[in-house]
Design a protein around this motif. Structure first.
Motif, PDB file in Angstrom:
ATOM      1  N   GLY A  47       0.815  -1.201   0.000  1.00 14.56           N
ATOM      2  CA  GLY A  47       0.000   0.000   0.000  1.00 14.56           C
ATOM      3  C   GLY A  47       0.851   1.253   0.000  1.00 14.56           C
ATOM      4  O   GLY A  47       2.086   1.209   0.096  1.00 14.56           O
ATOM      5  N   TYR A  75       2.577  -0.417   4.373  1.00 11.64           N
ATOM      6  CA  TYR A  75       1.714  -1.551   4.697  1.00 11.64           C
ATOM      7  C   TYR A  75       1.817  -2.588   3.589  1.00 11.64           C
ATOM      8  O   TYR A  75       1.783  -2.245   2.396  1.00 11.64           O
ATOM      9  N   VAL A 127      -5.477  -5.140   0.699  1.00 16.21           N
ATOM     10  CA  VAL A 127      -4.663  -3.935   0.875  1.00 16.21           C
ATOM     11  C   VAL A 127      -5.310  -2.708   0.225  1.00 16.21           C
ATOM     12  O   VAL A 127      -5.706  -2.742  -0.945  1.00 16.21           O
TER      13      VAL A 127
END
Length: 288
Positions: free
Chosen positions: A60, A70, A118
């Motif tokens: 992400g 992330y 995600v």
């Protein structure tokens, strides 16, 4: 989509680390996007790769306080499976994905824990290894009830992917007063199971399991192929004794593999509170 984190009830057994999401940590929406299978094939990924221990990593654009982006991953077979329905989504319920849900692009991996879906997607990586992110390696894993924070070894447990069967009572809510009509009360809720498993039955009781009542399905995903990613909505009328003032209502679901929910949290407790799919129970006062 995120389910199985009913931590508020697990903390009644003993404390866990995490948010008390209750039964509200899962939702159903209509997503529009591009199948990741098509993207991978256009990029030259061979379908024979499904027989190899490879992974699709997602990264992400959001990061933690250390600056680490992330990240999460899924097995490559899930991404290439025709009926896996993994998509790069750009619309939610017919409009561009809202910012908080991952605008402009997020991964939707149906039937799998929300941590792998995600948001704010920035990169896709085909790899021989899982994502090395904290959330793949050191979080969202299940452990024995005997494991505590002094003994836990996250490397010994696989990352959560598909989730277990679960149900929730949405009406009445815990602690409410319920009007009895014709010696009956109405109970409504949802049920769901990971991996696209179909819900085949929901059982509800108001007398601690001495008598069970099978709920009617008010709505169930009927899309083809035969995978069931969305909630099954159910309702049932349950008889109650006119002398009864207080009852505790229990609900449990059964999926197409005949997986069902455990009665209590004591034997499935874990230090993070994940995968907590025991019976949902609400206490109500009856108004005759």
């Amino acid at each position: 989509m995120c389910a199985g984190n009913r931590r508020s009830e697990m903390t009644k057994v003993k404390p866990v680390k995490g948010l008390n999401w209750g039964a509200a940590a899962i939702g159903t929406a209509t997503w529009t996007g591009v199948p990741i299978r098509d993207i991978l094939l256009l990029a030259g990924v061979n379908e024979d790769e499904v027989d190899k221990p490879k992974h699709i990593q997602f990264e992400g654009l959001d990061c933690d306080i250390t600056g680490k982006m992330y990240g999460a991953s899924i097995p490559i077979w899930k991404a290439l499976e025709r009926r896996g329905d993994v998509i790069l989504a750009y619309e939610m319920n017919g409009v561009p994905i809202p910012r908080d849900h991952g605008f402009p692009i997020r991964v939707i991996v149906p039937g799998v824990v929300g941590a792998r879906n995600v948001k704010w997607l920035g990169k896709i990586i085909v790899s021989d290894k899982e994502s090395d992110s904290h959330w793949q390696q050191n979080d969202y894993k299940g452990f024995s009830p005997s494991t505590d924070w002094d003994t836990v070894d996250f490397s010994k447990s696989p990352a959560i992917q598909e989730l277990p069967v679960i149900s929730a009572i949405c009406q009445p809510i815990n602690g409410s007063t319920v009007k009895v009509e014709d010696d009956m009360i109405t109970v409504k809720g949802y049920a769901w199971s990971g991996g696209g498993q179909k819900i085949v039955r929901v059982d509800v009781t108001a007398n601690c399991g001495r008598t069970w009542h099978v709920a009617e399905f008010d709505h169930q995903d009927t899309a083809l192929p035969p995978v069931h990613w969305a909630w099954t909505l159910w309702s049932v009328k349950i008889p109650v004794d006119e002398r009864t003032k207080n009852v505790e209502i229990w609900a449990k679901a059964v999926d197409s593999s005949y997986n069902t929910q455990p009665e209590g949290f004591e034997n499935i407790w874990n230090l993070r509170g994940v995968l907590s799919n025991a019976y949902h129970k609400v206490k109500v006062t009856l108004k005759h």
